[in-house]
Design a protein around this motif. Structure first.
Motif, PDB file in Angstrom:
ATOM      1  N   SER A   1      49.423  68.467  47.275  1.00  0.00           N
ATOM      2  CA  SER A   1      48.989  67.824  46.040  1.00  0.00           C
ATOM      3  C   SER A   1      48.910  66.311  46.224  1.00  0.00           C
ATOM      4  O   SER A   1      49.579  65.739  47.085  1.00  0.00           O
TER       5      SER A   1
ATOM      6  N   ASN B   1      48.982  83.112  38.320  1.00  0.00           N
ATOM      7  CA  ASN B   1      48.908  81.704  38.678  1.00  0.00           C
ATOM      8  C   ASN B   1      50.295  81.120  38.893  1.00  0.00           C
ATOM      9  O   ASN B   1      51.153  81.222  38.029  1.00  0.00           O
TER      10      ASN B   1
ATOM     11  N   ASP C   1      52.921  73.602  42.192  1.00  0.00           N
ATOM     12  CA  ASP C   1      51.650  73.297  41.540  1.00  0.00           C
ATOM     13  C   ASP C   1      51.028  74.618  41.109  1.00  0.00           C
ATOM     14  O   ASP C   1      51.259  75.661  41.715  1.00  0.00           O
ATOM     15  N   ARG C   2      50.254  74.567  40.034  1.00  0.00           N
ATOM     16  CA  ARG C   2      49.551  75.740  39.548  1.00  0.00           C
ATOM     17  C   ARG C   2      48.061  75.442  39.503  1.00  0.00           C
ATOM     18  O   ARG C   2      47.655  74.301  39.386  1.00  0.00           O
TER      19      ARG C   2
ATOM     20  N   ARG D   1      44.546  74.890  38.093  1.00  0.00           N
ATOM     21  CA  ARG D   1      43.991  74.471  36.803  1.00  0.00           C
ATOM     22  C   ARG D   1      42.591  75.040  36.613  1.00  0.00           C
ATOM     23  O   ARG D   1      42.226  75.461  35.526  1.00  0.00           O
ATOM     24  N   THR D   2      41.807  75.050  37.684  1.00  0.00           N
ATOM     25  CA  THR D   2      40.442  75.563  37.638  1.00  0.00           C
ATOM     26  C   THR D   2      40.186  76.416  38.867  1.00  0.00           C
ATOM     27  O   THR D   2      40.561  76.034  39.975  1.00  0.00           O
TER      28      THR D   2
ATOM     29  N   SER E   1      38.936  77.974  33.624  1.00  0.00           N
ATOM     30  CA  SER E   1      40.157  77.181  33.479  1.00  0.00           C
ATOM     31  C   SER E   1      41.327  78.122  33.267  1.00  0.00           C
ATOM     32  O   SER E   1      41.224  79.089  32.505  1.00  0.00           O
TER      33      SER E   1
ATOM     34  N   ARG F   1      45.621  78.506  32.431  1.00  0.00           N
ATOM     35  CA  ARG F   1      46.670  77.833  31.657  1.00  0.00           C
ATOM     36  C   ARG F   1      47.983  77.828  32.416  1.00  0.00           C
ATOM     37  O   ARG F   1      48.235  78.687  33.251  1.00  0.00           O
ATOM     38  N   THR F   2      48.836  76.860  32.106  1.00  0.00           N
ATOM     39  CA  THR F   2      50.242  76.928  32.472  1.00  0.00           C
ATOM     40  C   THR F   2      50.889  77.726  31.353  1.00  0.00           C
ATOM     41  O   THR F   2      50.723  77.412  30.177  1.00  0.00           O
TER      42      THR F   2
ATOM     43  N   GLU G   1      40.889  72.186  41.132  1.00  0.00           N
ATOM     44  CA  GLU G   1      41.824  71.366  40.350  1.00  0.00           C
ATOM     45  C   GLU G   1      43.147  72.100  40.190  1.00  0.00           C
ATOM     46  O   GLU G   1      43.182  73.322  40.170  1.00  0.00           O
ATOM     47  N   ARG G   2      44.206  71.322  40.051  1.00  0.00           N
ATOM     48  CA  ARG G   2      45.531  71.922  39.893  1.00  0.00           C
ATOM     49  C   ARG G   2      46.364  71.176  38.871  1.00  0.00           C
ATOM     50  O   ARG G   2      46.153  69.992  38.606  1.00  0.00           O
ATOM     51  N   TRP G   3      47.331  71.899  38.303  1.00  0.00           N
ATOM     52  CA  TRP G   3      48.382  71.315  37.489  1.00  0.00           C
ATOM     53  C   TRP G   3      49.509  70.952  38.450  1.00  0.00           C
ATOM     54  O   TRP G   3      49.888  71.762  39.283  1.00  0.00           O
TER      55      TRP G   3
END
Length: 165
Positions: A18, A53, A66-67, A69-70, A89, A91-92, A129-131
């Motif tokens: 990340s 996820n 990390d999770r 995101r997309t 997309s 979700r967390t 993308e990631r959370w």
């Protein structure tokens, strides 16, 4: 292999760290491919793709990792055509839903009234993308603050196909 073993604590972890990790480098970013490709022996009518996820082993593991995101889903048939692509997309999830599967939108799905779905021999999932994971205060470990892992993870990937007629 780990994304298909049915265990929420194991999964597919791509090689890109990340952006907030010490190992992250803008120079190396272009050389990484955060994607997984499934090649089928014969064309399949793909009905549904779901993912679990993040690291679903525990709430602390889930929050540290990390999770996604997309997710970009690409379907193709051989090398003859340009892949159909669609982004979804994710979700967390809250603590008691971390092992809930999330459905990915498929590109080029047939309308409900049309009986014949197109068939594909390649499915590719790309993670653009990631959370970011966060530091978690875990009372069971010393030191009590567990730092983020800086690794994104898909614990499960499920692909459902229409039955042969």
């Amino acid at each position: 292999m780990h994304a298909f073993d049915g265990r929420p604590g194991s999964g597919w972890v791509p090689t890109t760290a990340s952006p907030d990790s010490e190992d992250f480098s803008l120079d190396a970013l272009g050389s990484f491919d955060d994607s997984i490709t499934l090649d089928f022996d014969s064309p399949q009518q793909i009905a549904l793709v779901c993912v679990l996820n993040g690291n679903g082993a525990s709430w602390i593991s889930y929050m540290r990792a990390d999770r996604v995101r997309t997710v970009e889903v690409s379907l193709s048939l051989g090398d003859r055509e340009k892949p159909l692509t669609r982004r979804t997309s994710l979700r967390t999830l809250p603590e008691y839903e971390i092992q809930t599967r999330q459905k990915l939108e498929l590109p080029g799905s047939a309308p409900v009234w049309q009986k014949n779905e197109p068939s594909y021999d390649r499915l590719k999932l790309t993670l653009p993308e990631r959370w970011m994971g966060i530091a978690v205060d875990d009372p069971h470990t010393i030191p009590t603050i567990d730092l983020p892992t800086h690794q994104v993870m898909l614990a499960k990937v499920e692909v459902w196909v229409h039955a042969e007629q």
